[in-house]
Design a protein around this motif. Structure first.
Motif, PDB file in Angstrom:
ATOM      1  N   ASP A 166       4.779  12.606  -3.136  1.00 41.27           N
ATOM      2  CA  ASP A 166       5.472  11.436  -3.406  1.00 41.27           C
ATOM      3  C   ASP A 166       6.122  10.698  -2.783  1.00 41.27           C
ATOM      4  O   ASP A 166       6.673   9.222  -2.316  1.00 41.27           O
ATOM      5  N   ILE A 167       6.539  11.151  -1.495  1.00 43.87           N
ATOM      6  CA  ILE A 167       6.667   9.770  -0.065  1.00 43.87           C
ATOM      7  C   ILE A 167       5.766   9.130   0.104  1.00 43.87           C
ATOM      8  O   ILE A 167       6.284   8.100   0.411  1.00 43.87           O
ATOM      9  N   ARG A 168       4.619   9.663   0.161  1.00 45.40           N
ATOM     10  CA  ARG A 168       3.477   8.551   0.587  1.00 45.40           C
ATOM     11  C   ARG A 168       3.587   7.631  -0.647  1.00 45.40           C
ATOM     12  O   ARG A 168       3.461   6.360   0.130  1.00 45.40           O
ATOM     13  N   GLU A 169       3.506   8.058  -1.783  1.00 45.50           N
ATOM     14  CA  GLU A 169       3.036   6.935  -2.319  1.00 45.50           C
ATOM     15  C   GLU A 169       4.733   6.210  -2.651  1.00 45.50           C
ATOM     16  O   GLU A 169       4.376   4.380  -2.554  1.00 45.50           O
ATOM     17  N   ARG A 170       5.643   6.426  -2.085  1.00 41.21           N
ATOM     18  CA  ARG A 170       6.830   5.545  -2.245  1.00 41.21           C
ATOM     19  C   ARG A 170       6.652   4.575  -0.790  1.00 41.21           C
ATOM     20  O   ARG A 170       7.314   3.704  -1.074  1.00 41.21           O
ATOM     21  N   LEU A 171       6.508   5.103   0.173  1.00 39.73           N
ATOM     22  CA  LEU A 171       6.007   4.602   1.415  1.00 39.73           C
ATOM     23  C   LEU A 171       4.881   3.893   1.449  1.00 39.73           C
ATOM     24  O   LEU A 171       5.378   2.237   1.415  1.00 39.73           O
ATOM     25  N   HIS A 172       4.341   3.695   0.993  1.00 42.33           N
ATOM     26  CA  HIS A 172       3.160   2.409   0.725  1.00 42.33           C
ATOM     27  C   HIS A 172       3.592   2.018  -0.822  1.00 42.33           C
ATOM     28  O   HIS A 172       2.723   0.348  -0.133  1.00 42.33           O
ATOM     29  N   ASP A 173       3.944   1.817  -1.730  1.00 40.75           N
ATOM     30  CA  ASP A 173       5.017   1.315  -2.292  1.00 40.75           C
ATOM     31  C   ASP A 173       5.894  -0.372  -1.710  1.00 40.75           C
ATOM     32  O   ASP A 173       5.804  -1.409  -1.533  1.00 40.75           O
ATOM     33  N   PHE A 174       6.453   0.632  -0.943  1.00 42.91           N
ATOM     34  CA  PHE A 174       7.170  -0.024   0.038  1.00 42.91           C
ATOM     35  C   PHE A 174       6.906  -1.622   0.429  1.00 42.91           C
ATOM     36  O   PHE A 174       6.999  -2.260   1.061  1.00 42.91           O
ATOM     37  N   ILE A 175       5.799  -0.582   1.921  1.00 42.43           N
ATOM     38  CA  ILE A 175       5.450  -1.292   2.636  1.00 42.43           C
ATOM     39  C   ILE A 175       4.163  -2.767   2.110  1.00 42.43           C
ATOM     40  O   ILE A 175       4.357  -3.534   2.923  1.00 42.43           O
ATOM     41  N   LYS A 190       5.413  -4.157  -0.593  1.00 40.51           N
ATOM     42  CA  LYS A 190       6.162  -4.903  -1.306  1.00 40.51           C
ATOM     43  C   LYS A 190       7.292  -5.677  -0.064  1.00 40.51           C
ATOM     44  O   LYS A 190       7.565  -7.737  -0.306  1.00 40.51           O
ATOM     45  N   ALA A 191       7.643  -4.875   1.518  1.00 39.42           N
ATOM     46  CA  ALA A 191       8.567  -4.961   1.946  1.00 39.42           C
ATOM     47  C   ALA A 191       8.441  -6.681   3.072  1.00 39.42           C
ATOM     48  O   ALA A 191       7.450  -7.646   2.933  1.00 39.42           O
ATOM     49  N   ASP A 192       9.105  -7.165   3.192  1.00 38.23           N
ATOM     50  CA  ASP A 192       9.186  -8.787   3.547  1.00 38.23           C
ATOM     51  C   ASP A 192       8.933  -8.061   5.672  1.00 38.23           C
ATOM     52  O   ASP A 192       8.844  -7.180   6.068  1.00 38.23           O
ATOM     53  N   LYS A 203      10.526  -8.304   8.380  1.00 38.26           N
ATOM     54  CA  LYS A 203      11.964  -8.247   9.092  1.00 38.26           C
ATOM     55  C   LYS A 203      11.770  -6.321   8.291  1.00 38.26           C
ATOM     56  O   LYS A 203      12.197  -5.465   9.762  1.00 38.26           O
ATOM     57  N   ALA A 204      11.878  -6.104   7.309  1.00 39.54           N
ATOM     58  CA  ALA A 204      10.950  -4.456   7.535  1.00 39.54           C
ATOM     59  C   ALA A 204      10.684  -3.983   7.500  1.00 39.54           C
ATOM     60  O   ALA A 204      10.492  -2.365   7.750  1.00 39.54           O
ATOM     61  N   LEU A 205       9.551  -3.660   7.955  1.00 38.51           N
ATOM     62  CA  LEU A 205       8.132  -3.984   7.814  1.00 38.51           C
ATOM     63  C   LEU A 205       7.845  -4.009   9.751  1.00 38.51           C
ATOM     64  O   LEU A 205       8.054  -2.293  10.023  1.00 38.51           O
ATOM     65  N   GLU A 206       8.960  -4.423  10.662  1.00 44.26           N
ATOM     66  CA  GLU A 206       8.978  -4.320  11.582  1.00 44.26           C
ATOM     67  C   GLU A 206       9.954  -3.083  12.027  1.00 44.26           C
ATOM     68  O   GLU A 206       9.752  -2.398  13.252  1.00 44.26           O
ATOM     69  N   ALA A 207      10.756  -3.137  10.834  1.00 45.96           N
ATOM     70  CA  ALA A 207      11.628  -2.151  11.739  1.00 45.96           C
ATOM     71  C   ALA A 207      11.490  -1.001  11.003  1.00 45.96           C
ATOM     72  O   ALA A 207      11.640   0.124  12.372  1.00 45.96           O
ATOM     73  N   LEU A 208      10.779  -1.369  10.102  1.00 48.69           N
ATOM     74  CA  LEU A 208       9.813   0.444  10.422  1.00 48.69           C
ATOM     75  C   LEU A 208       8.998   0.575  10.419  1.00 48.69           C
ATOM     76  O   LEU A 208       8.430   1.968  11.705  1.00 48.69           O
ATOM     77  N   TYR A 209       8.537  -0.063  11.176  1.00 45.49           N
ATOM     78  CA  TYR A 209       6.987   0.207  12.234  1.00 45.49           C
ATOM     79  C   TYR A 209       8.219   0.771  13.787  1.00 45.49           C
ATOM     80  O   TYR A 209       6.828   2.057  14.550  1.00 45.49           O
ATOM     81  N   SER A 210       8.585  -0.038  14.006  1.00 47.40           N
ATOM     82  CA  SER A 210       9.672   0.214  15.488  1.00 47.40           C
ATOM     83  C   SER A 210      10.274   1.794  15.026  1.00 47.40           C
ATOM     84  O   SER A 210      10.125   1.998  16.218  1.00 47.40           O
ATOM     85  N   ILE A 211      10.485   2.858  14.323  1.00 51.05           N
ATOM     86  CA  ILE A 211      10.699   3.501  13.961  1.00 51.05           C
ATOM     87  C   ILE A 211       9.480   4.986  14.501  1.00 51.05           C
ATOM     88  O   ILE A 211       9.804   6.480  14.617  1.00 51.05           O
ATOM     89  N   VAL A 212       8.884   4.348  13.569  1.00 46.91           N
ATOM     90  CA  VAL A 212       7.085   5.632  13.239  1.00 46.91           C
ATOM     91  C   VAL A 212       6.143   5.374  14.818  1.00 46.91           C
ATOM     92  O   VAL A 212       5.093   5.960  14.963  1.00 46.91           O
TER      93      VAL A 212
END
Length: 76
Positions: A5-14, A16-18, A20-29
């Protein structure tokens, strides 16, 4: 929530994300991303080379992506 479920939600987010959100997520992981995890073994490289040679010899022997999807959908 399951890992699937987490993978699916993250894929959906990625998807659709703008930016800035992608850069923030990437910096975390990014610290957990090890590019060596994505290298092919010599066995896989050999297999891919064999399949490419086969395709180059017989380029029309395979199926298009549309044909493959249609076959899968008919089986469902």
């Amino acid at each position: 929530m399951s890992s699937a479920d987490i993978r699916e939600r993250l894929h959906d987010f990625i998807n659709k994300a703008d930016d800035k959100a992608l850069e923030a997520l990437y910096s975390i992981v990014q610290s957990g991303i090890d590019e060596s995890d994505y290298t092919l073994s010599s066995e896989h490289k050999t297999l891919l080379e064999e399949r490419l040679e086969e395709h180059e010899k017989y380029p029309n022997s395979g199926s298009s992506w549309e044909e493959v999807k249609d076959r899968v959908k008919r089986r469902l």
